[in-house]
Enzyme design. Structure first.
Site, short mmCIF file in Angstrom:
data_model
loop_
_atom_site.label_atom_id
_atom_site.label_comp_id
_atom_site.label_asym_id
_atom_site.label_seq_id
_atom_site.Cartn_x
_atom_site.Cartn_y
_atom_site.Cartn_z
N GLN A 138 -36.13 -97.89 44.46
CA GLN A 138 -35.32 -97.39 43.35
C GLN A 138 -34.49 -96.18 43.80
O GLN A 138 -35.02 -95.25 44.39
CB GLN A 138 -36.19 -96.98 42.17
CG GLN A 138 -35.34 -96.67 40.94
CD GLN A 138 -36.11 -96.03 39.80
OE1 GLN A 138 -36.67 -94.95 39.95
NE2 GLN A 138 -36.13 -96.70 38.66
N CYS A 142 -34.07 -91.90 33.98
CA CYS A 142 -34.83 -90.65 34.13
C CYS A 142 -34.29 -89.57 33.18
O CYS A 142 -33.10 -89.28 33.18
CB CYS A 142 -34.73 -90.17 35.58
SG CYS A 142 -35.57 -88.59 35.80
N LYS A 192 -33.27 -100.14 35.75
CA LYS A 192 -34.30 -99.65 34.81
C LYS A 192 -33.63 -98.59 33.94
O LYS A 192 -33.01 -97.66 34.45
CB LYS A 192 -35.47 -99.04 35.57
CG LYS A 192 -36.50 -98.43 34.63
CD LYS A 192 -37.83 -98.21 35.34
CE LYS A 192 -38.85 -97.60 34.40
NZ LYS A 192 -38.68 -96.17 34.19
N GLY A 197 -43.18 -99.07 28.51
CA GLY A 197 -43.50 -97.98 27.60
C GLY A 197 -44.75 -98.26 26.79
O GLY A 197 -44.78 -99.14 25.95
C1 LIG Z 1 -45.38 -89.08 36.72
C2 LIG Z 1 -44.25 -89.98 36.32
C3 LIG Z 1 -43.18 -90.14 37.20
C4 LIG Z 1 -42.11 -90.99 36.87
N1 LIG Z 1 -41.12 -91.21 37.79
C5 LIG Z 1 -40.18 -92.17 37.53
C6 LIG Z 1 -39.25 -92.57 38.54
O1 LIG Z 1 -39.26 -92.07 39.68
N2 LIG Z 1 -38.34 -93.53 38.20
C7 LIG Z 1 -38.30 -94.12 36.97
O2 LIG Z 1 -37.48 -95.01 36.72
N3 LIG Z 1 -39.19 -93.77 36.01
C8 LIG Z 1 -40.13 -92.84 36.28
N4 LIG Z 1 -41.08 -92.57 35.33
C9 LIG Z 1 -41.08 -93.33 34.07
C10 LIG Z 1 -41.98 -94.57 34.20
O3 LIG Z 1 -41.49 -95.46 35.17
C11 LIG Z 1 -42.10 -95.30 32.85
O4 LIG Z 1 -40.82 -95.67 32.43
C12 LIG Z 1 -42.73 -94.44 31.77
O5 LIG Z 1 -43.86 -93.74 32.25
C13 LIG Z 1 -43.14 -95.27 30.55
O6 LIG Z 1 -44.06 -96.28 30.91
P1 LIG Z 1 -45.66 -96.10 30.66
O7 LIG Z 1 -45.84 -95.82 29.21
O8 LIG Z 1 -46.24 -97.41 31.10
O9 LIG Z 1 -46.09 -94.95 31.51
C14 LIG Z 1 -42.11 -91.68 35.63
C15 LIG Z 1 -43.19 -91.48 34.75
C16 LIG Z 1 -44.24 -90.67 35.08
C17 LIG Z 1 -45.39 -90.52 34.12
#
Ligand SMILES: Cc1cc2nc3c(=O)[nH]c(=O)nc-3n(C[C@H](O)[C@H](O)[C@H](O)COP(=O)(O)O)c2cc1C
Length: 330
Positions: free
Chosen positions: A72, A102, A141, A205
Site C-alpha cells: 500500500q 488515512c 482503500k 470497520g
Molecule cells: C494501528 C493502526 C494502523 C493503521 N494503519 C493503516 C495504514 O497504514 N493504512 C490504511 O489504509 N489503514 C490503516 N489503518 C486503518 C485500518 O486499516 C482499518 O481501516 C481500520 O482499523 C478499521 O478496521 P478495523 O475496525 O477492522 O480495525 C490503521 C489502523 C490502526 C488501528
C-alpha cells in the site's frame, strides 16, 4: 469467487488490513498461517520511497509464503506516485493498493490519504494514471467520504472502477469520524448493489466477531471482509471466522501454549527482520491481546513491555508459560 484482477482470492476472502507498525512481515506471516486470504503492508509514503528513505524502503520487504500480498502506498503528487509504482514493482507484490483513507493530520494536510476525499477528480485521475503505469492490479482503500455531508462513495467507486481499479475496500466511517462511533456498512452495501459495479467490494470497520463477519457477508452482501484491530495480538481471529463460516460454531480459543509460542515467534521474527531494538519495541502492542483473560497479568505484561532487552521478554514468556500452564481461556 472473488477475483482481484486475475488473482483468485476465494469465496468471501478475509483480508488483513494495512496497519502502520502492525502489518509488517512477521505479523503478516502469523495472520497468513491462521487463514488470512490476502495481506497488505502498512502504508508506505511515496515521497519517502522516491527519496530512498530507509524506513520506507524496508517496508517493501515481502515474502513468498504470504502471497497474495498487496503493497500500500500513499501520496497526492502524481509524479511521486508514478515513480513509487516503479519502485514498488521491483519488490514483486501481487497487488498495489492506494491509501485514500488515512485520517491522520500529517497525511491529510498534504492532500494524501483521506485528504483526497475533498478532491474526487484528483483521486480518480491519480488512480487512472497509476493503473496505466503498471501491469499489476491496482486496488483502493478508502472511507465513506470526508464528512457526513459529503458522502459520495457510490459515485467514487464507480469512477474508480471505470479507470481500472480492480477492487475497493471501504472503511464504513468518514474522515471526520476518525475511529469514533460505529462503522456504517449500509453505504458499502449500496456500492456493492449498484448494478454497474463488477469489481469486488470489501467491507471494513469493526469486524470483531465471527458473527459480524457473517453479517457483512449475508446481510450486507459484500465480497469480503478486511480485518484490522481484531487481529492485533490475535492472529487466530482469521481461523475463528473461517471455522464459524464452515460450521456455524465457535472454535475454542487458542490455549496458553499456542499463545506463548506465537508471541515467541512474533518477537523472534521481528528481531530478525528489523533488529532487536525496533523488534522488541514494535511487538509490544500485541502482548495485551495475546494473553488477554489471564488474571493479574499486569506484572508479567510490565516485564514484556518495559525492557529493551529481548532476553528479558523471552524470559517473561517462559515465566507465563510455567505459571499459567493449565489456564483455560474463555
Ligand atoms: C494501528 C493502526 C494502523 C493503521 N494503519 C493503516 C495504514 O497504514 N493504512 C490504511 O489504509 N489503514 C490503516 N489503518 C486503518 C485500518 O486499516 C482499518 O481501516 C481500520 O482499523 C478499521 O478496521 P478495523 O475496525 O477492522 O480495525 C490503521 C489502523 C490502526 C488501528
Amino acid at each position: 469467487m472473488a477475483k482481484i484482477g486475475d488473482i483468485d482470492v476465494g469465496e468471501f476472502p478475509l483480508l488483513l488490513a494495512p496497519m502502520e507498525d502492525v502489518s509488517d512481515p512477521p505479523f503478516r506471516a502469523l495472520c497468513k498461517e491462521q487463514g488470512a486470504d490476502v495481506v497488505y503492508t502498512e502504508f508506505i509514503s511515496s515521497e519517502g520511497l522516491i527519496r530512498d528513505a530507509a524506513k520506507s524502503v524496508m517496508k517493501l520487504d515481502i515474502y513468498e509464503k504470504e502471497r497474495p500480498v498487496g503493497i500500500q502506498i500513499f501520496g497526492a503528487n502524481l509524479e511521486s506516485m508514478l515513480q513509487s509504482v516503479e519502485i514498488v514493482e521491483k519488490s514483486g507484490p501481487d497487488i498495489i493498493d492506494i491509501n485514500f483513507g488515512c485520517p491522520v493530520k500529517k497525511v491529510v494536510s498534504k492532500g494524501a490519504g483521506a485528504g483526497i476525499l475533498k478532491d474526487i477528480d484528483l483521486m480518480v485521475s491519480l488512480t487512472d494514471a497509476m493503473v496505466k503505469h503498471t501491469n499489476l492490479p491496482v486496488t483502493v482503500k478508502t472511507r465513506l467520504g470526508w464528512d457526513h455531508d459529503s458522502i459520495k462513495i457510490l459515485e467514487v467507486a464507480e469512477r474508480l472502477q471505470d479507470v481500472g481499479c480492480k477492487a475497493i475496500s471501504i472503511h464504513g466511517r468518514t474522515r471526520a469520524q476518525m475511529y469514533k462511533g460505529e462503522a456504517d456498512w449500509a453505504p458499502i452495501a449500496e456500492v456493492k448493489n449498484n448494478p454497474r459495479m463488477h469489481i469486488p467490494v470489501f467491507g471494513n470497520g469493526d469486524v470483531d466477531t465471527p458473527e459480524r463477519a457473517i453479517e457483512m457477508r449475508d446481510k450486507f452482501g459484500l465480497d469480503g471482509a478486511m480485518i484490522g484491530r481484531a487481529s492485533i495480538g490475535y492472529p487466530w481471529f482469521f481461523r475463528e471466522v473461517k471455522h464459524y463460516f464452515e460450521t456455524g460454531e465457535h472454535l475454542a480459543p487458542p490455549n496458553l501454549q499456542e499463545r506463548v509460542e506465537a508471541a515467541r515467534r512474533h518477537l523472534q521474527m521481528s528481531i530478525d527482520w528489523k533488529g532487536e531494538k525496533l523488534g522488541v519495541f514494535e511487538t509490544r502492542r500485541h502482548y495485551t491481546n495475546y494473553f488477554k483473560g489471564i488474571p493479574h497479568f499486569k506484572e508479567y505484561r510490565m516485564k514484556m513491555v518495559t525492557s529493551d532487552d529481548a532476553a528479558d521478554v523471552f524470559a517473561a514468556f517462559d515465566e507465563v508459560e510455567k505459571e499459567f500452564s493449565g489456564f483455560e481461556f474463555a
